[in-house]
Scaffold this active site. Sequence first.
Site, PDB file in Angstrom:
ATOM      1  N   LYS A  14      30.361  45.226 -57.143  1.00  0.00           N
ATOM      2  CA  LYS A  14      30.961  44.861 -58.431  1.00  0.00           C
ATOM      3  C   LYS A  14      31.762  43.559 -58.321  1.00  0.00           C
ATOM      4  O   LYS A  14      31.610  42.657 -59.138  1.00  0.00           O
ATOM      5  CB  LYS A  14      31.896  45.976 -58.939  1.00  0.00           C
ATOM      6  CG  LYS A  14      31.233  47.332 -59.094  1.00  0.00           C
ATOM      7  CD  LYS A  14      32.181  48.363 -59.697  1.00  0.00           C
ATOM      8  CE  LYS A  14      33.382  48.720 -58.827  1.00  0.00           C
ATOM      9  NZ  LYS A  14      33.059  49.453 -57.597  1.00  0.00           N
ATOM     10  N   ARG A  88      37.802  54.049 -64.765  1.00  0.00           N
ATOM     11  CA  ARG A  88      37.340  54.938 -63.704  1.00  0.00           C
ATOM     12  C   ARG A  88      37.444  56.405 -64.108  1.00  0.00           C
ATOM     13  O   ARG A  88      37.077  57.273 -63.312  1.00  0.00           O
ATOM     14  CB  ARG A  88      38.194  54.724 -62.454  1.00  0.00           C
ATOM     15  CG  ARG A  88      37.557  53.836 -61.382  1.00  0.00           C
ATOM     16  CD  ARG A  88      38.587  53.689 -60.296  1.00  0.00           C
ATOM     17  NE  ARG A  88      38.131  53.344 -58.987  1.00  0.00           N
ATOM     18  CZ  ARG A  88      38.141  52.104 -58.491  1.00  0.00           C
ATOM     19  NH1 ARG A  88      38.490  51.082 -59.231  1.00  0.00           N
ATOM     20  NH2 ARG A  88      37.804  51.897 -57.242  1.00  0.00           N
ATOM     21  N   ARG A 127      32.962  45.037 -44.362  1.00  0.00           N
ATOM     22  CA  ARG A 127      33.412  44.079 -45.375  1.00  0.00           C
ATOM     23  C   ARG A 127      34.737  43.393 -45.039  1.00  0.00           C
ATOM     24  O   ARG A 127      35.651  44.003 -44.524  1.00  0.00           O
ATOM     25  CB  ARG A 127      33.537  44.883 -46.673  1.00  0.00           C
ATOM     26  CG  ARG A 127      34.289  44.266 -47.766  1.00  0.00           C
ATOM     27  CD  ARG A 127      33.957  44.947 -49.060  1.00  0.00           C
ATOM     28  NE  ARG A 127      34.866  46.037 -49.387  1.00  0.00           N
ATOM     29  CZ  ARG A 127      34.858  46.649 -50.570  1.00  0.00           C
ATOM     30  NH1 ARG A 127      33.980  46.310 -51.489  1.00  0.00           N
ATOM     31  NH2 ARG A 127      35.707  47.615 -50.815  1.00  0.00           N
ATOM     32  N   ARG A 161      40.407  45.359 -45.926  1.00  0.00           N
ATOM     33  CA  ARG A 161      41.238  46.246 -46.739  1.00  0.00           C
ATOM     34  C   ARG A 161      41.655  47.479 -45.961  1.00  0.00           C
ATOM     35  O   ARG A 161      40.861  48.055 -45.224  1.00  0.00           O
ATOM     36  CB  ARG A 161      40.458  46.681 -47.988  1.00  0.00           C
ATOM     37  CG  ARG A 161      40.474  45.646 -49.067  1.00  0.00           C
ATOM     38  CD  ARG A 161      39.558  45.978 -50.191  1.00  0.00           C
ATOM     39  NE  ARG A 161      39.691  47.354 -50.692  1.00  0.00           N
ATOM     40  CZ  ARG A 161      39.111  47.765 -51.812  1.00  0.00           C
ATOM     41  NH1 ARG A 161      38.391  46.936 -52.538  1.00  0.00           N
ATOM     42  NH2 ARG A 161      39.247  49.007 -52.214  1.00  0.00           N
ATOM     43  N   ARG A 172      37.319  58.132 -51.584  1.00  0.00           N
ATOM     44  CA  ARG A 172      37.010  57.240 -52.715  1.00  0.00           C
ATOM     45  C   ARG A 172      35.676  57.618 -53.352  1.00  0.00           C
ATOM     46  O   ARG A 172      35.517  57.557 -54.562  1.00  0.00           O
ATOM     47  CB  ARG A 172      37.015  55.776 -52.243  1.00  0.00           C
ATOM     48  CG  ARG A 172      38.435  55.250 -52.008  1.00  0.00           C
ATOM     49  CD  ARG A 172      38.473  54.080 -51.050  1.00  0.00           C
ATOM     50  NE  ARG A 172      37.867  52.881 -51.570  1.00  0.00           N
ATOM     51  CZ  ARG A 172      37.458  51.857 -50.810  1.00  0.00           C
ATOM     52  NH1 ARG A 172      37.589  51.910 -49.484  1.00  0.00           N
ATOM     53  NH2 ARG A 172      36.925  50.804 -51.354  1.00  0.00           N
TER      54      ARG A 172
HETATM   55  P1  AMP Z   1      38.980  48.939 -55.823  1.00  0.00           P
HETATM   56  O1  AMP Z   1      39.458  47.621 -55.320  1.00  0.00           O
HETATM   57  O2  AMP Z   1      38.401  48.848 -57.205  1.00  0.00           O
HETATM   58  O3  AMP Z   1      38.059  49.645 -54.858  1.00  0.00           O
HETATM   59  O4  AMP Z   1      40.274  49.866 -55.969  1.00  0.00           O
HETATM   60  C1  AMP Z   1      41.074  50.188 -54.846  1.00  0.00           C
HETATM   61  C2  AMP Z   1      41.965  51.395 -55.142  1.00  0.00           C
HETATM   62  O5  AMP Z   1      42.847  51.078 -56.236  1.00  0.00           O
HETATM   63  C3  AMP Z   1      41.231  52.645 -55.604  1.00  0.00           C
HETATM   64  O6  AMP Z   1      40.748  53.420 -54.517  1.00  0.00           O
HETATM   65  C4  AMP Z   1      42.333  53.373 -56.387  1.00  0.00           C
HETATM   66  O7  AMP Z   1      43.282  53.966 -55.520  1.00  0.00           O
HETATM   67  C5  AMP Z   1      43.013  52.202 -57.092  1.00  0.00           C
HETATM   68  N1  AMP Z   1      42.387  51.885 -58.394  1.00  0.00           N
HETATM   69  C6  AMP Z   1      41.746  50.731 -58.732  1.00  0.00           C
HETATM   70  N2  AMP Z   1      41.309  50.757 -60.003  1.00  0.00           N
HETATM   71  C7  AMP Z   1      41.665  51.966 -60.490  1.00  0.00           C
HETATM   72  C8  AMP Z   1      41.492  52.620 -61.746  1.00  0.00           C
HETATM   73  N3  AMP Z   1      40.826  52.025 -62.761  1.00  0.00           N
HETATM   74  N4  AMP Z   1      42.006  53.869 -61.887  1.00  0.00           N
HETATM   75  C9  AMP Z   1      42.670  54.477 -60.887  1.00  0.00           C
HETATM   76  N5  AMP Z   1      42.866  53.934 -59.681  1.00  0.00           N
HETATM   77  C10 AMP Z   1      42.376  52.692 -59.469  1.00  0.00           C
END
Ligand code: AMP
Length: 215
Positions: A14, A88, A127, A161, A172
């Site tokens: 994404k 999400r 990554r 990360r 996740r």
């Molecule tokens: P990402 O970078 O999109 O993989 O997000 C990393 C982490 O941030 C996720 O595993 C969640 O803990 C939190 N997070 C990001 N976006 C959301 C969302 N829309 N709703 C809830 N938690 C989020």
Amino acid sequence: MTNIILLGPPGAGKGTQARRLVEERGLVQLSTGDMLREAKDSGTEMGKIVADVMARGDLVTDEIVIGLIEEKLDGEKVGGFIFDGFPRTLAQADALGALLARKGETLDAVIEMRVDDAALVDRISGRFTCGACGEVYHDTTKPTKIEGTCDECGSTDLKRRADDNAESLRQRLMEYYKKTSPLIGYYYHAGNLATVDGLAAIDDVAKSVAAVLDR
Ligand code: AMP
């Protein structure tokens, strides 16, 4: 104005596709993950609250992420938004619909990036990203040309990360299947879902995404 959602599990690509759309179409990327990491790194109250949740691979509360998105949507007028990692949950999807409607905006496409779990583990465990410009790399499939240096901006601030480890990834993915994957049906019924093969090469995924946006 073009507003699109990129939907898919962690590691689906994404962020990579969102960055291309920013460059090629002048859209604005709204990544709630990036916003939350920024809050965490800058040590704000909210950042402290979300740090443990994110490290475990759980979802942050709807209230927090909806608030973050609302703030951005109320900012200056732009050509359109790419929602990356948001919504999400069904509650977030409803909230986004209401926020866009309030602004007289539409949601133009929801692009599901489909990949299988085996590929995700591999993609995520290799990554890393550039801390300066955000370019995304992978140990085997997309290494930097010069080790330790970003191809795009020359920075040596390359990062992995904290939640890109096997245990957090498992959580996740569970969160994705339990809480996020119902959005596929939700947007299918709303009539704006398109699915692309996220396992294809980056350029080919970009072509499929472009075909959806230009249809
Ligand atoms: P990402 O970078 O999109 O993989 O997000 C990393 C982490 O941030 C996720 O595993 C969640 O803990 C939190 N997070 C990001 N976006 C959301 C969302 N829309 N709703 C809830 N938690 C989020």
